[in-house]
Design a protein around this motif. Sequence first.
Motif, mmCIF file in Angstrom:
data_model
loop_
_atom_site.group_PDB
_atom_site.id
_atom_site.type_symbol
_atom_site.label_atom_id
_atom_site.label_comp_id
_atom_site.label_asym_id
_atom_site.label_seq_id
_atom_site.Cartn_x
_atom_site.Cartn_y
_atom_site.Cartn_z
ATOM 1 N N ASP A 186 51.550 10.739 -25.697
ATOM 2 C CA ASP A 186 52.857 10.241 -26.130
ATOM 3 C C ASP A 186 53.823 10.210 -24.952
ATOM 4 N N LEU A 187 53.805 11.266 -24.160
ATOM 5 C CA LEU A 187 54.640 11.309 -22.953
ATOM 6 C C LEU A 187 54.218 10.242 -21.946
ATOM 7 N N LEU A 188 52.912 10.072 -21.800
ATOM 8 C CA LEU A 188 52.388 9.135 -20.815
ATOM 9 C C LEU A 188 52.766 7.691 -21.130
ATOM 10 N N PHE A 189 52.652 7.313 -22.404
ATOM 11 C CA PHE A 189 52.834 5.907 -22.772
ATOM 12 C C PHE A 189 54.238 5.560 -23.258
ATOM 13 N N THR A 190 55.017 6.544 -23.707
ATOM 14 C CA THR A 190 56.367 6.238 -24.183
ATOM 15 C C THR A 190 57.450 6.916 -23.352
ATOM 16 N N GLY A 191 57.073 7.929 -22.563
ATOM 17 C CA GLY A 191 58.043 8.607 -21.710
ATOM 18 C C GLY A 191 58.781 9.741 -22.375
ATOM 19 N N SER A 192 58.581 9.949 -23.669
ATOM 20 C CA SER A 192 59.247 11.041 -24.379
ATOM 21 C C SER A 192 58.486 11.361 -25.654
ATOM 22 N N VAL A 193 58.818 12.494 -26.255
ATOM 23 C CA VAL A 193 58.169 12.909 -27.501
ATOM 24 C C VAL A 193 59.242 13.142 -28.560
ATOM 25 N N ASP A 194 59.182 12.386 -29.628
ATOM 26 C CA ASP A 194 60.088 12.587 -30.758
ATOM 27 C C ASP A 194 59.422 13.577 -31.709
ATOM 28 N N TRP A 195 59.666 14.854 -31.494
ATOM 29 C CA TRP A 195 58.915 15.908 -32.179
ATOM 30 C C TRP A 195 59.027 15.807 -33.707
ATOM 31 N N ASN A 196 60.210 15.946 -34.226
ATOM 32 C CA ASN A 196 60.433 15.835 -35.676
ATOM 33 C C ASN A 196 59.435 16.681 -36.472
ATOM 34 N N LEU A 197 59.156 17.879 -35.973
ATOM 35 C CA LEU A 197 58.177 18.747 -36.632
ATOM 36 C C LEU A 197 58.778 19.386 -37.882
ATOM 37 N N ASP A 198 57.979 19.464 -38.922
ATOM 38 C CA ASP A 198 58.397 20.145 -40.142
ATOM 39 C C ASP A 198 57.177 20.797 -40.787
ATOM 40 N N SER A 199 57.354 21.314 -41.977
ATOM 41 C CA SER A 199 56.274 22.050 -42.644
ATOM 42 C C SER A 199 55.087 21.156 -42.975
ATOM 43 N N SER A 200 55.329 19.847 -43.129
ATOM 44 C CA SER A 200 54.222 18.949 -43.478
ATOM 45 C C SER A 200 53.180 18.884 -42.372
ATOM 46 N N VAL A 201 53.615 19.027 -41.105
ATOM 47 C CA VAL A 201 52.674 18.995 -39.987
ATOM 48 C C VAL A 201 51.760 20.214 -40.026
ATOM 49 N N LEU A 202 52.362 21.383 -40.269
ATOM 50 C CA LEU A 202 51.562 22.609 -40.366
ATOM 51 C C LEU A 202 50.617 22.540 -41.553
ATOM 52 N N GLY A 203 51.122 22.075 -42.703
ATOM 53 C CA GLY A 203 50.274 21.971 -43.887
ATOM 54 C C GLY A 203 49.126 21.005 -43.674
ATOM 55 N N TYR A 204 49.413 19.862 -43.053
ATOM 56 C CA TYR A 204 48.373 18.871 -42.782
ATOM 57 C C TYR A 204 47.327 19.440 -41.826
ATOM 58 N N SER A 205 47.763 20.190 -40.823
ATOM 59 C CA SER A 205 46.837 20.792 -39.865
ATOM 60 C C SER A 205 45.928 21.807 -40.547
ATOM 61 N N LEU A 206 46.492 22.627 -41.438
ATOM 62 C CA LEU A 206 45.690 23.633 -42.136
ATOM 63 C C LEU A 206 44.665 22.984 -43.060
ATOM 64 N N VAL A 207 45.092 21.955 -43.793
ATOM 65 C CA VAL A 207 44.154 21.261 -44.687
ATOM 66 C C VAL A 207 43.066 20.570 -43.876
ATOM 67 N N SER A 208 43.450 19.987 -42.742
ATOM 68 C CA SER A 208 42.462 19.334 -41.870
ATOM 69 C C SER A 208 41.450 20.346 -41.343
ATOM 70 N N PHE A 209 41.912 21.561 -41.032
ATOM 71 C CA PHE A 209 40.988 22.602 -40.575
ATOM 72 C C PHE A 209 40.025 23.005 -41.690
ATOM 73 N N VAL A 210 40.545 23.160 -42.901
ATOM 74 C CA VAL A 210 39.688 23.537 -44.034
ATOM 75 C C VAL A 210 38.618 22.467 -44.266
ATOM 76 N N LEU A 211 39.019 21.202 -44.184
ATOM 77 C CA LEU A 211 38.052 20.111 -44.341
ATOM 78 C C LEU A 211 37.035 20.106 -43.202
ATOM 79 N N SER A 212 37.507 20.363 -41.981
ATOM 80 C CA SER A 212 36.612 20.414 -40.830
ATOM 81 C C SER A 212 35.616 21.562 -40.968
ATOM 82 N N PHE A 213 36.099 22.711 -41.422
ATOM 83 C CA PHE A 213 35.216 23.863 -41.624
ATOM 84 C C PHE A 213 34.169 23.550 -42.687
ATOM 85 N N ALA A 214 34.604 22.928 -43.790
ATOM 86 C CA ALA A 214 33.670 22.582 -44.862
ATOM 87 C C ALA A 214 32.590 21.630 -44.355
#
Length: 317
Positions: A186-214
């Motif tokens: 994102d930094l390389l191609f746009t020059g900046s990162v619009d983080w906008n992090l919230d709980s949905s990112v953490l939740g999505y990451s955890l669910v993705s890990f559970v699916l990956s583990f399964a």
Amino acid sequence: MYLRFFKSELFRASKHKCVYILILVLAAVLFLESIVFLKFSIPGMSQDDVYSMGQEGYSAEGMSESFNMGFNAGRAVSPVVHDEEEDMSEEDLPAYTLSDFWGEGLFYNDDFPTLYWLNVSSSFHLFAVAVFTALFLGSAYKHGYDKNLIVGNRYRFSLFFARITVIAIYSAILLIATFLMTVVYDLLFTGSVDWNLDSSVLGYSLVSFVLSFAFSMIAVFIATLTKNTAASMTVSIMLSMGFLSLGLSIISFVMTYIFPSLPSDFQLVNYTITQYAEALSLQSTGKEVLRALIVAVVYSFLSIEGSLLIIRRRDIG
């Protein structure tokens, strides 16, 4: 004894070249994806097309969406219509230059969570964990490593759980690497990162890990059953690429045709790991997330129980 096995297996995993090669391949794949999403644009293609295709996952409908998206984009680039009465003149043809295709891509102005979702939903981490699992377990079976350990101490299940812990850690590493590489590109191609992090990112990451583990537990079961690196890798890779999901989608279509009483939205593909890994997004409803977690837990439980049953019945002598 579990901790001793865990340290031993963790050390053994660190000596596998595939651990590092797969991360490098992941970096290369995400680099190409970032170019497509951030720098490359095709006239006639919109973000809604990408969202629609992603929601269908590996189903036959998803394949149809992909075809239609490519067809519409092709028509936008060269909308030549031959008619018996009138043909388009050269002046009527659109004049495209390189700047029309290269510059600010479809997701150039989107925030980091959106880019992270695009990279995770591509599901390459499932491909990587399938390869790692096949090589990691296959090497132990190939060189008689299992027999030496188990004959010496008889702790079969402790060794098994130590191994799946290592595989789970590698699954988490792949997702963390995806997160970090998304930041870098994102930094390389746009020059900046619009983080906008919230709980949905953490939740999505955890669910993705559970699916990956399964999914990794399915790969473990296949490797335990076959005790053959090539066979387990081939089957696991095919699963990670959605071949089973696509087949089930076609079967579902045939079943709804043969049995009209089935619900119109009946889809066997909705009971596969790869489908949820592809189709879930940051905006998925709680019901969709719950279904994904239930499917992941069921597959994990059945795969682990199946592997333990094979280990219990297998004669290592």
